[in-house]
Scaffold this motif. Structure first.
Motif, PDB file in Angstrom:
ATOM      1  N   LYS A  91       0.828  -1.205   0.000  1.00  0.00           N
ATOM      2  CA  LYS A  91       0.000   0.000   0.000  1.00  0.00           C
ATOM      3  C   LYS A  91       0.866   1.261   0.000  1.00  0.00           C
ATOM      4  O   LYS A  91       0.357   2.358  -0.198  1.00  0.00           O
ATOM      5  CB  LYS A  91      -0.922   0.008   1.221  1.00  0.00           C
ATOM      6  CG  LYS A  91      -1.916  -1.141   1.280  1.00  0.00           C
ATOM      7  CD  LYS A  91      -2.810  -1.016   2.493  1.00  0.00           C
ATOM      8  CE  LYS A  91      -3.833  -2.140   2.565  1.00  0.00           C
ATOM      9  NZ  LYS A  91      -3.235  -3.442   2.855  1.00  0.00           N
ATOM     10  N   LEU A  92       2.157   1.076   0.216  1.00  0.00           N
ATOM     11  CA  LEU A  92       3.086   2.206   0.242  1.00  0.00           C
ATOM     12  C   LEU A  92       3.778   2.376  -1.104  1.00  0.00           C
ATOM     13  O   LEU A  92       3.792   3.450  -1.684  1.00  0.00           O
ATOM     14  CB  LEU A  92       4.124   1.996   1.352  1.00  0.00           C
ATOM     15  CG  LEU A  92       5.189   3.069   1.546  1.00  0.00           C
ATOM     16  CD1 LEU A  92       4.550   4.399   1.891  1.00  0.00           C
ATOM     17  CD2 LEU A  92       6.170   2.635   2.639  1.00  0.00           C
ATOM     18  N   ASP A  93       4.382   1.301  -1.607  1.00  0.00           N
ATOM     19  CA  ASP A  93       4.954   1.297  -2.957  1.00  0.00           C
ATOM     20  C   ASP A  93       4.764  -0.075  -3.583  1.00  0.00           C
ATOM     21  O   ASP A  93       3.918  -0.277  -4.422  1.00  0.00           O
ATOM     22  CB  ASP A  93       6.424   1.746  -2.968  1.00  0.00           C
ATOM     23  CG  ASP A  93       7.249   1.136  -1.850  1.00  0.00           C
ATOM     24  OD1 ASP A  93       6.993  -0.024  -1.476  1.00  0.00           O
ATOM     25  OD2 ASP A  93       8.155   1.814  -1.341  1.00  0.00           O
ATOM     26  N   ASP A  94       5.543  -1.058  -3.131  1.00  0.00           N
ATOM     27  CA  ASP A  94       5.385  -2.426  -3.626  1.00  0.00           C
ATOM     28  C   ASP A  94       5.762  -3.385  -2.509  1.00  0.00           C
ATOM     29  O   ASP A  94       6.581  -3.070  -1.650  1.00  0.00           O
ATOM     30  CB  ASP A  94       6.272  -2.667  -4.847  1.00  0.00           C
ATOM     31  CG  ASP A  94       5.727  -3.777  -5.741  1.00  0.00           C
ATOM     32  OD1 ASP A  94       4.796  -4.491  -5.307  1.00  0.00           O
ATOM     33  OD2 ASP A  94       6.217  -3.926  -6.869  1.00  0.00           O
ATOM     34  N   THR A  95       5.157  -4.569  -2.521  1.00  0.00           N
ATOM     35  CA  THR A  95       5.362  -5.533  -1.444  1.00  0.00           C
ATOM     36  C   THR A  95       6.831  -5.947  -1.317  1.00  0.00           C
ATOM     37  O   THR A  95       7.592  -5.897  -2.296  1.00  0.00           O
ATOM     38  CB  THR A  95       4.518  -6.799  -1.684  1.00  0.00           C
ATOM     39  OG1 THR A  95       4.928  -7.413  -2.912  1.00  0.00           O
ATOM     40  CG2 THR A  95       3.049  -6.468  -1.752  1.00  0.00           C
TER      41      THR A  95
END
Length: 540
Positions: A91-95
């Motif tokens: 949800k921030l950039d990528d897992t």
């Protein structure tokens, strides 16, 4: 003359400095459950081993990892990583690329020859039937607990569906063999070509104290397709199984694969590597409804596998197959349209699922079987005392990760049963959701992408498709972990507290609050990056 109260030199004696008396709520350090840990079917402490990996202590990370998963080098390759689907960093950039770091740790352990220690011998002997992922996992964990273990495997090689259901381009056989050898080196006895016909008789003959049933789903499901004798109709299990022998299957120039699961995709990709100019997957629904994982479908498309959605095979001729077009109804179920077309092909491979051969259980008293699967309780024990089951034999999702988790859970419950004890499941902490994090403190860090084999070699060889990480980028990827819900001693709470009410306890010991001075302002809660502090009512 007494000194004025406001300028007393004995600060600790001043009630004005005990600001905790103003408080109506208090901050409390907590350990929340990271979503990656929560989603792992094998029950790995993912955040725990990532913490050691990001400090560069790879052996310590591996040792934390193998407390729950005995085959990280395999799992880092074949697990469908639900942990990453749940990762808050997405949800921030990528897992966080968790499975690739796991693979790096597993490969590093094989390269360096790291071993595990077992507990003193318990005097108990457990029979495991099946040397697939669930049986191997159970054997590993039982040996950790000090029990003697013998595996009876019906086939000529270990690995079960890891060997006979997963192609070499996804799981190199030297990796599989090395992970199994570590388990054998722990003292596990594996008897190959040893099919158990009667569980009760095998237990009595070997003097076993308990048994874990871990027979894989090796029986292919069939479908009635009118066909002439000249047609070449095979099943996916047999095709993949024969890949382990010296004589590879002869599928022809044009191959049709009927089914929509991961096995269908594996067979279609295998056919391309065996020289098929055209490899076509026929599936009765759409790509969105396909049970195969999307990244596997995408890789297959890259390799030239063709997909025929909304289609079902009605009839087989000598050199062709009649396909009926389908359409989805309002509930998403495929319905026939009556519109037919012909596909020219040399062979048809049916990939419609697998069943387990349960004939070995005929004489086991009290066993409950529903829909071809053994029913077990919370402890993985069947209705027959001392007989446990897991993996493909019980109702569950059929993946390597689930099977490994079953083996671990069964082993720990077998241990408790042998000791006359009851294994209490640990209480789960509150989930560390994204809204509990303060992501402002985390720097931008793009996800590390695995190297991929070039398309030409992917179409013509069984070389491993996905590459691994080296020590540098594995360290970088591990450091992308947000440590959701668990303190990693960033010192934020210590730095932002206006009352100096946070006490540092030393490296690895975290912090505690001095409630004499904490006035419950909540700044520490708001500024904790990982959500490891919560506020509770002072009356609690």
């Amino acid at each position: 003359m007494d000194k004025p109260f406001a300028i007393t030199l004995d600060v600790g004696s001043s009630l004005a400095n005990h600001t905790g008396s103003w408080r109506t709520t208090r901050p409390v350090y907590v350990d929340r459950l990271p979503p990656c840990n929560n989603a792992c079917p094998a029950g790995e402490n993912i955040q725990g081993w990532l913490f050691h990996a990001e400090s560069g202590d790879y052996e310590k990370a591996w040792r934390e990892l193998v407390k729950n998963n005995p085959m990280p080098s395999i799992m880092g390759r074949v697990c469908y990583h639900p942990c990453e689907s749940s990762c808050n960093r997405g949800k921030l950039d990528d897992t966080v690329n968790i499975h690739v770091v796991e693979r790096f740790l597993g490969d590093e352990a094989l390269r360096r020859g790291w071993k595990v220690e077992t507990a003193p011998d318990s005097g108990k002997h457990v029979l495991v039937i099946g040397a697939g992922p669930s049986g191997l996992s159970a054997a590993y964990h039982l040996r950790l607990l000090g029990h003697a273990v013998t595996i009876h495997e019906a086939g000529p090689m270990t690995g079960g569906m890891m060997r006979f259901g997963i192609p070499q381009y996804r799981l190199p056989r030297d990796v599989l063999d090395a992970e199994v050898k570590r388990i054998e080196d722990m003292g596990v006895t594996i008897k190959l070509n040893h099919k158990v016909e009667d569980v009760q008789a095998a237990m009595k003959e070997g003097g076993f104290d308990a048994v874990f049933l871990a027979v894989g789903a090796h029986l292919a499901k069939r479908a009635y397709i009118p066909a002439g004798d000249a047609n070449k109709i095979l099943d996916a299990v047999s095709v993949l199984h024969s890949m382990e022998g010296e004589e590879k299957p002869l599928l022809g120039r044009r191959v049709v694969v009927y089914g929509g699961g991961n096995t269908a995709i594996d067979v279609a990709r295998t056919a391309r590597r065996l020289g098929a100019e055209e490899s076509i997957v026929v599936y009765r629904r759409t790509r969105e409804k396909m049970p195969a994982h999307d990244f596997e479908v995408e890789e297959a498309l890259q390799e030239g596998v063709m997909m025929k959605w909304l289609s079902t095979i009605k009839e087989a001729g000598e050199t062709s197959f009649t396909v009926e077009k389908m359409e989805l109804d309002e509930n998403g179920f495929p319905q026939p349209t009556g519109e037919m077309e012909t596909i020219e092909a040399d062979s048809l491979v049916l990939a419609l699922g697998q069943d387990v051969d349960l004939s070995l259980l005929d004489n086991v008293p009290g066993l409950e079987i529903q829909d071809g699967m053994v029913q077990v309780g919370r402890t993985m024990m069947t209705a027959c005392p001392g007989v446990f089951a897991g993996g493909d034999m019980v109702p569950s999702e059929r993946t390597v990760t689930v099977a490994i988790g079953h083996g671990k859970k069964a082993a720990r419950n077998i241990d408790a049963w042998l000791r006359g004890a009851k294994l209490e499941a640990p209480v789960k902490h509150e989930l560390a959701t994204f809204d509990k994090l303060n992501t402002w403190y985390y720097t931008d860090a793009p996800k590390t992408v695995q190297p991929v084999l070039d398309i030409i070699r992917r179409q013509s060889t069984f070389d491993e498709v996905m590459g691994g990480l080296d020590e540098h980028n594995a360290l970088f990827e591990a450091r992308r972990c947000l440590s959701c819900g668990n303190c990693f001693e960033c010192d934020n709470c210590y730095g932002v507290c206006p009352d100096n009410a946070v006490i540092k306890l030393g490296p690895g010991k975290r912090f505690q609050f001095n409630y004499d001075y904490c006035k419950g302002c909540g700044i520490c809660v708001a500024e904790c990056p990982c959500g490891a502090i919560k506020t509770e009512s002072e009356t609690i």
